[in-house]
Every structure is written in structure tokens, then in C-alpha cells.
Design a protein around this motif. Structure first.
Motif, mmCIF file in Angstrom:
data_model
loop_
_atom_site.group_PDB
_atom_site.id
_atom_site.type_symbol
_atom_site.label_atom_id
_atom_site.label_comp_id
_atom_site.label_asym_id
_atom_site.label_seq_id
_atom_site.Cartn_x
_atom_site.Cartn_y
_atom_site.Cartn_z
ATOM 1 N N LEU A 16 4.956 9.473 1.737
ATOM 2 C CA LEU A 16 4.622 8.282 0.939
ATOM 3 C C LEU A 16 3.740 8.566 -0.283
ATOM 4 C CD1 LEU A 16 3.983 5.594 3.698
ATOM 5 C CD2 LEU A 16 6.017 5.911 2.312
ATOM 6 N N LEU A 17 3.194 9.786 -0.362
ATOM 7 C CA LEU A 17 2.253 10.088 -1.452
ATOM 8 C C LEU A 17 2.762 9.735 -2.846
ATOM 9 C CD1 LEU A 17 0.216 13.370 -0.937
ATOM 10 C CD2 LEU A 17 -0.575 11.064 -1.278
ATOM 11 N N PRO A 18 3.993 10.146 -3.177
ATOM 12 C CA PRO A 18 4.450 9.840 -4.544
ATOM 13 C C PRO A 18 4.486 8.342 -4.833
ATOM 14 C CG PRO A 18 5.921 11.388 -3.464
ATOM 15 C CD PRO A 18 4.988 10.896 -2.418
ATOM 16 N N ILE A 19 4.752 7.535 -3.804
ATOM 17 C CA ILE A 19 4.801 6.087 -4.008
ATOM 18 C C ILE A 19 3.379 5.530 -4.071
ATOM 19 C CG2 ILE A 19 5.590 3.885 -3.025
ATOM 20 C CD1 ILE A 19 7.859 5.536 -1.677
ATOM 21 N N VAL A 20 2.544 6.033 -3.154
ATOM 22 C CA VAL A 20 1.178 5.527 -3.042
ATOM 23 C C VAL A 20 0.378 5.743 -4.338
ATOM 24 C CG1 VAL A 20 -1.015 5.966 -1.868
ATOM 25 C CG2 VAL A 20 1.066 5.705 -0.538
ATOM 26 N N THR A 72 9.920 11.876 -8.083
ATOM 27 C CA THR A 72 9.157 10.972 -8.956
ATOM 28 C C THR A 72 7.777 11.530 -9.358
ATOM 29 O OG1 THR A 72 8.230 9.827 -7.072
ATOM 30 C CG2 THR A 72 10.222 8.888 -7.999
ATOM 31 N N ILE A 73 7.290 12.563 -8.654
ATOM 32 C CA ILE A 73 5.953 13.092 -8.998
ATOM 33 C C ILE A 73 5.945 13.601 -10.438
ATOM 34 C CG2 ILE A 73 4.176 14.797 -8.414
ATOM 35 C CD1 ILE A 73 5.326 14.822 -5.594
ATOM 36 N N ASN A 74 6.908 14.483 -10.760
ATOM 37 C CA ASN A 74 6.959 15.043 -12.122
ATOM 38 C C ASN A 74 8.315 14.841 -12.783
ATOM 39 O OD1 ASN A 74 4.315 16.290 -11.840
ATOM 40 N ND2 ASN A 74 5.301 17.801 -10.530
ATOM 41 N N ASN A 75 9.155 13.963 -12.206
ATOM 42 C CA ASN A 75 10.543 13.804 -12.669
ATOM 43 C C ASN A 75 11.229 15.172 -12.782
ATOM 44 O OD1 ASN A 75 10.286 11.069 -12.777
ATOM 45 N ND2 ASN A 75 9.826 11.016 -14.968
ATOM 46 N N SER A 76 11.107 15.960 -11.718
ATOM 47 C CA SER A 76 11.600 17.334 -11.798
ATOM 48 C C SER A 76 12.457 17.674 -10.581
ATOM 49 C CB SER A 76 10.385 18.267 -11.891
ATOM 50 O OG SER A 76 10.611 19.463 -11.229
#
Lengths: 178, 505
Positions: free
Chosen positions: B45-49, B402-406
Motif C-alpha cells: 500500500l505504500l505507493p498509494i499511501v 506509480t512510485i517513479n512511473n518506471s
């Protein structure tokens, strides 16, 4: 908690050790058969190789001195520790029972992995909708043994929910077709 | 005192209350569902949180962690299936009580014990954290290096799994932490001319691979696929006699849990085990344990919640995560641009006290919600794992992107997923690797800074009082497993002789 480390030490009256053994037994029931010495030796050899490779590369970066440590000194020290611990594991680890045999069911994670890799390749090319739908279908129908009806219903529902959540709810710019 | 009260004002904001509620509900849910633990859930969930307000994000992640301790109890009692490792000992007496038709009593005592344990621990956390933080403000590089080293060792040796394997995993984690640009010389290490690796491995990506993907792949082998029929839940509130019987166990469990939770590597699992063992040891009727002793539920449940709360102390005051879930919280704070440590209390009192005080409210929410929601959770358990698996897989893969769009991050995550899966298959716990990865940069930078201060003389670490004491503790911690192994071997010898004699007869 299911290896020899947590097995009863044999100390009579040591309730904690007994308990740990009991817990290990509880968890043991859910696990496939232990892998045996070959698994342990293979694992120790892999970590040994990591240590040797790390040490060789780190040496190349320059060790420097304690007064002026080079960029390679710290990774060299860590790699040396990995080598030493791996050698100890190679000697004492053969009798451990904490590994799990690969079985026919181990093909399932492999298939799951292939869908992950496929998704990663397709995402920037065709957006997330079709890869997500394909991944869901493979996981539900072929890995999970769901009926076609529930596979289609859950897959379409999941992709739609993710579409709404990521693109509208969170406003995250995911590559998408529609 | 003002800051403490301001913390309540922070958590009372509707948005923060909502995230607290969402956090504890997700926590309870993943505690109920065997498979993903709190660390894996936080990783996924980190990237969403991190897209929400930092204070709300941390309040929610904390809620996931302590909420999972509550949820794990439900399946332990009803299904003999611990949703969480820290609820394994609750199975012994909890399930026995359920078989006697007292599932409601067991769940009621567990909920009350959990609430008392957690609240006791939060009060001590509120009182002691500022003291620890102010003490730690005097720390220099040598002290931090010694503390991080002690943390890595304790995590590796106290946690579950074989200590040598845990130490190897920790060292490999430290090695992974060196990938990328060396902050002192700017030289590239282990990046193999890759632009993406030049800045090092992203902790969130590594953790999502080692916890999230590895766990998802591991669960695909259908080890949790068996159908279970939950026991019926009747009268939820324990009688006055039962409460009287459970109260001392709840008290002792809370104290044990608080102290073991502070120790790196100890955490909720160790605390529940130690509390159960203590009750059995001091009981006048130890034979009741395992057959439905109410203390056998009360003590471990109070302890694991107390420990879950007190493990926030080393993270928030020293910047040292005590267990894998705290490492995830550490990562979340870093991603949100907040450095956990002694300065946190001065620099972000709103966040510090907001999070601490959210636990008071979160635990009340859990107490109020846990019992009425039992029926719903039992129904959720009927959702087949096959349906949940692709949803989790998609959250993970889209989340990491989604973190770095990578897409490179997705491949790194998959690679660490394979590593984590193989580690689990051959008996290596990924926890020590993740924790060491988190502490890696802290450890290396402080060792090198200290060596510069000491002009290359490593004895400087030993002559400074605080770092010297910590390193002495390090030595004790390092020697403890060896002494224990020798003691066990000696104690085992008569038994083995006995067995051999038996087999010869």
C-alpha cells in the motif's frame, strides 16, 4: 520458527523452548516436506558466491585505509562476513529442516511470475487495461481454478475498480488505452 | 504537555480520524486473512499511501500494524488458523475454548486484553519517548553506528529462523544498501553502468519485492487453500469470574509485551510467546494450559498488542526500526520526506504526537469494532484466496509503477520477489534483509564519519561511554545464541543417551 533453532533444546522445564517447539509444530502442519541437505548446501553455495563476487568487485573499487576509507572498504567487509557465515552454514547447516521441497505446485508461482513479467513489458506499450485483464484471467482461471463465469466477472470488475481508483480516485497517471 | 494535547487536536481532525479508522480496519482484515502480514500489506500500500497527507498516512500505516494484532486473534480462536505469527500461541487455548463453546469468551477476553496491553504501552510510550529522544540528541556518529550495528545483530539473532541464516540475510541486505553512488567519494558501486542503479535501489521497491511479491508467489502454492468451518460465536462478554481470572495475566502480559517490543527483533511474536510461557510457569495448575485456560488467551494477546505499540519507541526516537513492519513505516516516513530520529519530536511535534495519540483512539475503535465485526470477518474468510490473489498482485504491480512511473522498478521488484520466494523456500527470512537494507546507509555513513573523527583508530568506538556500552551489549547479544546452543546441547545429551538406550533395548 520451524527450524532446528526453534526446536526444543531438551532443557527440561524450559517452557519457552517447549512452546517454541509446539508453535513450530503448528506451523509445520501447513508446510510441504523439508528440502533436505541438498537444499541447504545449494543455499549456502549461492550466498558464498554472492560474498565472493561482492568481495572481488569491492576490492576493485579501492579499499583505502581506516584513516581514509575507500568506496570499496565497507562492501568488502560485508562481503567477507557473508563468505565467513556461508562457510559456517555449509558446515553446520546440512541437518537443518527449515527448507521446503519444490513440488508440482511450485509451477504455479512460476506461471504467476511470467504474468508479472508480461505485464511489465506490456504496460508502457498498450496501457494497463488489457494486461491487467489477462493477468486476472490467468490467476483466477488457471492458477485459482475458478469457473469461467466468476473469472470474467471478477476480472472485469477488478480492472474497472482499478481504473476508477488509480485514474480518478488517486489521480495517478497510469498508461491507459481508454 | 501542550504538544501532547495538540497531538489530540491533530488526530481529531475528521480526515485523520477517517484514516485511523481505515488503517485499523485494513489491519484487522489482513490479520484475519492468513497470507499477507502487516509488513507485506504496508509494502503493497505504500505507493498509494504516500499520495495522502504525511500525518494521515503514518496514522493509517500505524493502524494497519496494531489492527493486525487484533484480527489475528479471530482466526486463531475460531479456526485454529493464526492470521498473524504473533497469534500462534493464542491458538492453543483459544481454539480449545472455542471447542467448548466459549469462542465468544475467548474473543472477548482477547479484545479486552489487547486494549489494556496497548493502552498501557501507549501511556509508557507517551512518557518515555520524549526522554529517550532528548537523551539520543547527544548521539554522535560513533553512537549511531554502534546502535545500528546492535539493531542489525538483534534483529538477526532474536527473530525467528536460524541465526546464521538471519545474519547472512542481514549482511546481504547491507550489501544491497551499498548499490549506487558512494556518498563520500561519489564513486559508483555495483551499478554496472546502469543509469537506473546509479542512485541506488529504492527501498520501497525492494521491500515490495521481498515482502509483497514473494509472499504472493509463496501463497500461490495453495498452502492456505483448505476450507475451514468457523466455530459458533455466542456470548461475547466474559463473566466477572473469568475477567478476574484473566486480569493478572493481562497485567503481566502488558508489562512483558512493552519491554520485549522495544527490543529490536523482539516484537509481537516474541512477546506473545514469553507472556504465555510466564503464565504457564507461574500457574498452580499448568496442566490447564492448552486445554482452554483463559490466561492462555489473555496473556499473549495483551503482550502482542503492548509490544506492537512499544516497538514505535526505537523508530520514533532513535530512527531504528525494531521489526519488519517498523522498517516499512520507516520507509514511508522517508518517502514522505520525514527522517525518523531524535529530532522528529522537535521538528514535527504534530506528526509525532498525532501518530502516538492516534493509537489511543485507534485502540478504542478496535475494542468497539472488533466484537461486533466478528461475524463479518468470518464471512470475509469465506472469500476464496483465488479471488483475492490477482487483486493483491495488481495492487502491487500498479503500486510500484506509480512510485517513479518506471517499468524498471517493476522489474527490480520482480527480481527481489524471486529472491524473497527462494529465500522462504530454503529457510531464510526476508525480514532481517529488509531491516539491514534500511539501516545500511545509516550504519556505513556513521562508521565512516566516526573513523574520520577518530583519525582511523577503531578503538575510539570502545572508549566513548555510550558507544562502548552499546558495543558491550552487542558482544553479549552476539555471544548469547552461542551460549544458548551449548547449553541446549548439554541439556539434550542425557535425553539422547536415554533414547539410544531405549533403541538398544
Amino acid at each position: 520458527m520451524s527450524d532446528e533453532h526453534s526446536r526444543p533444546g531438551g532443557g527440561r522445564g524450559d517452557i519457552l523452548a517447549e512452546l517454541e517447539a509446539e508453535v513450530a509444530h503448528e506451523l509445520e502442519e501447513q508446510r510441504p516436506p523439508a528440502g533436505g541437505p541438498a537444499y541447504q548446501v545449494a543455499a549456502a553455495l549461492v550466498t558464498l558466491a554472492v560474498g565472493v563476487l561482492g568481495a572481488v568487485l569491492a576490492y576493485g573499487y579501492g579499499l583505502g585505509s581506516l584513516r581514509r576509507p575507500g568506496p570499496g572498504l565497507w562492501p568488502f567487509v560485508i562481503s567477507t562476513a557473508i563468505i565467513a557465515l556461508s562457510v559456517v552454514l555449509l558446515v553446520v547447516g546440512r541437518r537443518l529442516t527449515d527448507s521446503e521441497q519444490f513440488s508440482r505446485a511450485s509451477v504455479l508461482p512460476l506461471v504467476g511470475l511470467v504474468t508479472f513479467v508480461g505485464f511489465a513489458f506490456l504496460l508502457p506499450v498498450i496501457g494497463f487495461e488489457i494486461p491487467a485483464l489477462l493477468l486476472s484471467i490467468v490467476w483466477l482461471r488457471f492458477l485459482g481454478g475458478e469457473s469461467w463465469r466468476s473469472t470474467i466477472a471478477v476480472s472485469v470488475g477488478t480492472v474497472a475498480a482499478f481504473y476508477a481508483l488509480f485514474l480518478y480516485g488517486l489521480g495517478i497517471p497510469l498508461p491507459h488505452l481508454f | 504537555m501542550d504538544a501532547f494535547l495538540d497531538g489530540f487536536a491533530v488526530v481529531s481532525q475528521p480526515e485523520n480520524l477517517l484514516y485511523c479508522l481505515i488503517g485499523v480496519l485494513i489491519g484487522m482484515l489482513i490479520g484475519v486473512l492468513p497470507g499477507l502480514g502487516p509488513a507485506a500489506t504496508m509494502a503493497i500500500l505504500l505507493p498509494i499511501v504516500v499520495t495522502v497527507d504525511p500525518v494521515a498516512a503514518v496514522i493509517m500505516l500505524a493502524g494497519i500494524y496494531y489492527g493486525a494484532q487484533y484480527g489475528g486473534t479471530i482466526t486463531s480462536v475460531l479456526l485454529r488458523l493464526p492470521g498473524e505469527a504473533s497469534s500462534v500461541v493464542t491458538v492453543f487455548d483459544g481454539f480449545a475454548l472455542a471447542k467448548q463453546g466459549k469462542a465468544g469468551t475467548a474473543l472477548g477476553v482477547a479484545a479486552i486484553g489487547s486494549f489494556v496491553g496497548a493502552t498501557f504501552s501507549i501511556i509508557l510510550l507517551s512518557l518515555s519517548a520524549p526522554l529517550v529522544a532528548s537523551w539520543a540528541l547527544d548521539f554522535g556518529p560513533a553512537e549511531y553506528a554502534a546502535l545500528a550495528l546492535l539493531g542489525v545483530l538483534l534483529i538477526a539473532t532474536i527473530g525467528s529462523g536460524h541465526p546464521i541464516k538471519a545474519l547472512i540475510a542481514a549482511c546481504v541486505g547491507l550489501l544491497f544498501a551499498t548499490v549506487g553512488r558512494d556518498s563520500f567519494s561519489n564513486a559508483q558501486r555495483f551499478s554496472f553502468d546502469s543509469m537506473q542503479l546509479a542512485d541506488g535501489l529504492d527501498f520501497v521497491v525492494v521491500a515490495m519485492g521481498l515482502f509483497g511479491v514473494a509472499e504472493i508467489l509463496y501463497n500461490l502454492e495453495e498452502r492456505h487453500g483448505k476450507a475451514h468451518v468457523p466455530a459458533a460465536v455466542n456470548n461475547i462478554w466474559p463473566s466477572r469470574k473469568e475477567l478476574k481470572q484473566a486480569s493478572p495475566a493481562i497485567g503481566r502480559g502488558s508489562v512483558i509485551g512493552f519491554f520485549l517490543g522495544v527490543l529490536p527483533g523482539g516484537g509481537a511474536v516474541m512477546a506473545s510467546l514469553a507472556a504465555y510461557a510466564t503464565e504457564k510457569r507461574i500457574s498452580k495448575t499448568p496442566e490447564r494450559f492448552g486445554r482452554g485456560a483463559i490466561e492462555g488467551v489473555a496473556a499473549p494477546e495483551s503482550a502482542n498488542n503492548a509490544a506492537a505499540t512499544s516497538s514505535f519507541i526505537p523508530l520514533l526516537t532513535l530512527g531504528i526500526p525494531a521489526n519488519a513492519s517498523m522498517a516499512m513505516l520507516f520507509a514511508a516516513l522517508l518517502v514522505l520526506g520525514i527522517t525518523p530520529g531524535p529530532q522528529l519530536l522537535e521538528e514535527r511535534p504534530d506528526l509525532f504526537w498525532g501518530v502516538v495519540n492516534s493509537m489511543y483512539i485507534g485502540n478504542v475503535l478496535l475494542l468497539v469494532l472488533s466484537l461486533p465485526l466478528v461475524g463479518i470477518f468470518v464471512r470475509i474468510l469465506r472469500v476464496r484466496p483465488a479471488i483475492l490473489a490477482p487483486i493483491t498482485a495488481l495492487i502491487t504491480i500498479l503500486g510500484v509503477y506509480t512510485i517513479n512511473n518506471s517499468t524498471f522498478d517493476i522489474f527490480v521488484m520482480i527480481a527481489f520477489g524471486i529472491v524473497g520466494y527462494l529465500m522462504k523456500k530454503v529457510g531464510f527470512e526476508p525480514g532481517p534483509m529488509v531491516l539491514a537494507f534500511v539501516l545500511g546507509a545509516l550504519l556505513e555513513n556513521n562508521v565512516r564519519r566516526a573513523l574520520l573523527i577518530f583519525d582511523g583508530d577503531p578503538t575510539g568506538f570502545l572508549t566513548r561511554p555510550i558507544s562502548g556500552t552499546i558495543l558491550a551489549l552487542f558482544l553479549v547479544a552476539a555471544l548469547f545464541p552461542i551460549v544458548q546452543a551449548v547449553r541446549h546441547r548439554r541439556a539434550a545429551t542425557p535425553d539422547e543417551t536415554h533414547h539410544r538406550e531405549d533403541s538398544l533395548r
